[in-house]
Design an enzyme around this catalytic site. Structure first.
Site, mmCIF file in Angstrom:
data_model
loop_
_atom_site.group_PDB
_atom_site.id
_atom_site.type_symbol
_atom_site.label_atom_id
_atom_site.label_comp_id
_atom_site.label_asym_id
_atom_site.label_seq_id
_atom_site.Cartn_x
_atom_site.Cartn_y
_atom_site.Cartn_z
ATOM 1 N N LYS A 138 5.144 2.624 8.328
ATOM 2 C CA LYS A 138 3.266 2.711 8.482
ATOM 3 C C LYS A 138 2.285 2.010 9.160
ATOM 4 C CE LYS A 138 4.024 6.700 5.950
ATOM 5 N NZ LYS A 138 3.504 7.448 4.850
ATOM 6 N N ASN A 153 -1.839 19.664 0.189
ATOM 7 C CA ASN A 153 -2.622 18.808 0.786
ATOM 8 C C ASN A 153 -2.814 18.606 2.892
ATOM 9 O OD1 ASN A 153 -3.579 15.894 1.944
ATOM 10 N ND2 ASN A 153 -5.060 16.729 0.307
ATOM 11 N N LYS A 195 1.055 -1.573 0.234
ATOM 12 C CA LYS A 195 0.027 -0.131 -0.032
ATOM 13 C C LYS A 195 1.393 1.292 -0.098
ATOM 14 C CE LYS A 195 -3.986 2.119 0.103
ATOM 15 N NZ LYS A 195 -3.817 2.714 -0.552
ATOM 16 N N SER A 208 -7.177 5.612 4.247
ATOM 17 C CA SER A 208 -7.348 4.389 2.400
ATOM 18 C C SER A 208 -7.892 3.601 2.407
ATOM 19 C CB SER A 208 -5.758 4.648 1.937
ATOM 20 O OG SER A 208 -5.228 5.743 1.087
ATOM 21 N N LYS A 267 5.223 1.686 -2.925
ATOM 22 C CA LYS A 267 4.647 3.248 -3.534
ATOM 23 C C LYS A 267 5.597 3.238 -4.753
ATOM 24 C CE LYS A 267 5.174 7.295 -1.528
ATOM 25 N NZ LYS A 267 4.394 7.749 0.195
ATOM 26 N N THR A 313 -4.670 12.886 5.905
ATOM 27 C CA THR A 313 -3.435 13.142 6.304
ATOM 28 C C THR A 313 -2.949 14.233 7.593
ATOM 29 O OG1 THR A 313 -2.833 11.956 4.158
ATOM 30 C CG2 THR A 313 -0.551 13.429 5.985
#
Ligand SMILES: NC(=O)C1=CN([C@@H]2O[C@H](COP(=O)(O)OP(=O)(O)OC[C@H]3O[C@@H](n4cnc5c(N)ncnc54)[C@H](O)[C@@H]3O)[C@@H](O)[C@H]2O)C=CC1
Ligand SMILES: O=C(O)CCC(=O)C(=O)O
Length: 429
Positions: free
Chosen positions: A92, A219, A68, A356, A104, A188
């Site tokens: 994370k 963001n 992810k 997410s 990623k 976030t």
């Protein structure tokens, strides 16, 4: 910093491993990315020419579940950068106890130089290149620097076209109308806000007397600046890729945001309706922002901002990493010597991947949650894991970053051990 960004990131892990009695299998598995793909993406430009862009997707570790992590569009994206970002995602997701491994992606491109149609062709071309490498049970994409919900929508659509069935769960951070989750866009920042607002009173800081400098106004940093401002914190400095603004009395963040959204420029303004007026401020560089005499510093842009070259000049009392990897391992040691607590990326910015996960769950169940439900579940998880890490740090007298890795490693190691380790086979042939 010499060596790769990944090897620098791995120093953080080694510092945590020193506090745990881990099986050799776990240590070995975490040394290298599990899988990586590099693709050349041909894009027909608006002027008829063909340009080839380099794209990457890396899955670092997936024992706890599918990979992810976001996709970054930036001119400086490299394989090494994407590997280190996938590494951080692994820890994370484990910190937040999400059933995911870490991954990623990225494309080496300046998206600001592309038209919207070129950007769409690039995004769809990226998915064409990596389609066999991703999937709702294999590796799930999301937004990162200079990517957004529109791009996630194209990616989901392209993957669905290739699969010849709608596959919402392959990408999160999508537009709401395409199966996105309410609350993902601000997640976030809201997660970071929850950590900051929970931790600061433990150091005696209360909003009206607390000054904050934030590097990065996108963001993550931009929405966080507004949340802090609206809670009464004095946000005195913010910056974007062009530099920063500093007003010791505090910036009116909603006005700064409104002005930036309409003009793309970062100015210290006060707006009444659509009329904005400049207020007193100093223009500063991004390097100067990191050295301001503030209570709280929030790097929320890119990696390697605080290094051994400038860490000694940091004057903030507490640092919260909203960017991934903004502080190098050498700088971490200098900040620790100066007694500056650092709350790490793998906790502070984990609100994004947490929502997410909620989006992925909603896509798979077909049952969509209210914004209030998303926010409440996010807040509960952020507080739970912040407290866990706080207690590990106190109990072992270690920095919060090391405590976060210890916390994550326990969960990753359990998953690796559950599959059988060398110890299970001792004496058997
Ligand atoms: N968007 C998300 O959900 C998450 C983002 N992050 C991390 O947060 C950081 C920021 O990401 P987003 O806000 O999503 O990106 P964004 O694309 O929305 O905004 C990036 C911001 O950084 C600024 N910036 C770019 N280069 C800069 C430089 N050299 N110096 C100072 N500022 C610079 C840009 O002007 C912009 O304000 C990244 O490290 C990202 O990996 C982490 C977790 C989740
Ligand atoms: O939302 C996600 O899946 C990941 C976001 C991300 O790339 C990050 O947390 O750095």
């Amino acid at each position: 910093m010499s060596g790769s960004q990944l090897s620098d990131a791995q120093i953080q892990l080694q510092r945590a491993m020193a506090h745990l009695d881990l099986p050799t299998d776990t240590r070995e598995r975490l040394k290298y990315p599990k899988a990586a793909i590099r693709v050349a993406i041909p894009v027909r430009m608006d002027d008829g020419s063909l340009q080839i862009f380099q794209g990457y997707r890396v899955r670092y570790e997936d024992t706890r579940g599918p990979g992810k992590g976001g996709v970054r569009y930036h001119p400086h994206v490299t394989a090494d950068e994407v590997e280190s970002l996938a590494f951080w995602m692994t820890f994370k997701c484990a910190v937040m106890d999400l059933p995911f491994g870490g991954a990623k992606g990225g494309i080496t491109v300046n998206p600001k130089a592309l038209s919207v149609m070129e950007l769409e062709r690039l995004s769809r071309g990226y998915i064409d290149g990596i389609a066999d490498f991703i999937g709702p049970d294999m590796d799930i994409l999301a937004p990162d620097v200079y990517t957004n919900a529109m791009i996630m929508g194209w990616m989901m659509d392209q993957y669905s076209l290739i699969q010849r069935r709608i596959s919402r769960g392959v990408v999160t951070g999508k537009p709401i109308a395409m199966g996105g989750s309410l609350g993902r866009n601000s997640a976030t920042a809201k997660g970071a806000y929850t950590v900051i607002n929970n931790v600061l009173p433990r150091y005696g800081y209360q909003p009206p007397n607390t000054t904050v400098a934030i590097q990065g106004f996108g963001n993550a940093g931009g929405i966080l600046a507004e949340l802090l401002f609206r809670s009464g914190y004095r946000v005195v400095a913010v910056s974007d890729s062009q530099g920063g603004i500093y007003a010791p009395e505090g910036l009116d963040i909603p006005s700064v945001k409104q002005y930036k959204e309409t003009t793309r420029g970062l100015e210290a303004v006060y707006c009444a309706g659509s009329v904005c007026q400049r207020v007193d401020y100093q223009r500063i560089t991004n390097a100067e922002l990191l050295q301001l005499p503030v209570d709280v510093l929030v790097p929320a842009a890119l990696e390697k901002q605080i290094t051994q070259d400038n860490a000694a000049q940091v004057q903030a009392k507490v640092i919260f990493e909203v960017a991934n990897g903004p502080i190098t391992a050498a700088a971490d040691a200098i900040l620790a010597q100066k007694g500056i607590p650092v709350f790490p990326d793998i906790l502070v910015n984990a609100g994004g991947v947490t929502v997410s996960y909620f989006e992925w769950v909603q896509n798979r169940s077909g049952w969509y949650w209210s914004a209030a439900e998303v926010d409440q579940k996010l807040q509960e998880r952020m507080l739970r894991e912040t407290n866990e890490i706080w207690h590990i740090a106190q109990a072992k007298t270690i920095p919060f970053r090391t405590a976060a890795y210890v916390h994550a490693l326990g969960r990753i190691s359990d998953a690796i051990k559950a599959r059988g380790t060398r110890d299970d086979y001792q004496g058997q042939h």
